[in-house]
Scaffold this active site. Structure first.
Site, mmCIF file in Angstrom:
data_model
loop_
_atom_site.group_PDB
_atom_site.id
_atom_site.type_symbol
_atom_site.label_atom_id
_atom_site.label_comp_id
_atom_site.label_asym_id
_atom_site.label_seq_id
_atom_site.Cartn_x
_atom_site.Cartn_y
_atom_site.Cartn_z
ATOM 1 N N CYS A 1 -0.037 3.870 2.647
ATOM 2 C CA CYS A 1 0.393 3.384 3.974
ATOM 3 C C CYS A 1 1.844 3.778 4.236
ATOM 4 O O CYS A 1 2.205 4.175 5.339
ATOM 5 C CB CYS A 1 0.260 1.862 4.066
ATOM 6 S SG CYS A 1 -1.421 1.243 3.893
ATOM 7 N N CYS B 1 0.825 -1.213 0.000
ATOM 8 C CA CYS B 1 0.000 0.000 0.000
ATOM 9 C C CYS B 1 0.860 1.265 0.000
ATOM 10 O O CYS B 1 1.503 1.580 1.003
ATOM 11 C CB CYS B 1 -0.923 -0.053 1.223
ATOM 12 S SG CYS B 1 -1.790 1.473 1.578
#
Length: 106
Positions: A34, A31
């Site tokens: 993230c 991600c």
């Protein structure tokens, strides 16, 4: 204090049964957003040591906890107080916005 990594097995001990304000970062290795948020959370963990605790959980390695809390997108940040979810935010934020969100929600 640095960010604490938790697992499905340790989540209740690290978050639900813990005292104080706890920010949980539901994340995954693949991600991109993230990875943007991670250094902000590391910095806040050091700056706010004693005031808040920051816990990360990898959703790919720990699917039970993300399912339990209905995590549908990443990153998902949740604030826990007294074992209950006080606030949820989906998506990346700047460090200053994370601080504001914690102040408004905790």
């Amino acid at each position: 204090m640095s960010v604490i990594d938790t697992t499905d097995d340790k989540f209740d001990e690290d978050v639900i049964q813990a005292e104080g304000t706890i920010v949980v970062d539901f994340w995954a290795e693949w991600c991109g957003p993230c990875k943007q948020v991670s250094p902000h959370l590391e910095a806040l963990a050091k700056e706010k040591d004693g005031d808040i605790k920051i816990v990360k959980i990898n959703v790919d390695e720990n699917p039970m906890t993300s399912g339990r809390f209905g995590v549908r997108g990443l990153p998902t940040l949740m604030i826990f107080n007294g074992g209950k979810v006080a606030a949820t935010h989906l998506g990346a934020m700047s460090k200053s916005r994370i601080e504001e969100w914690i102040s408004e929600s905790a």
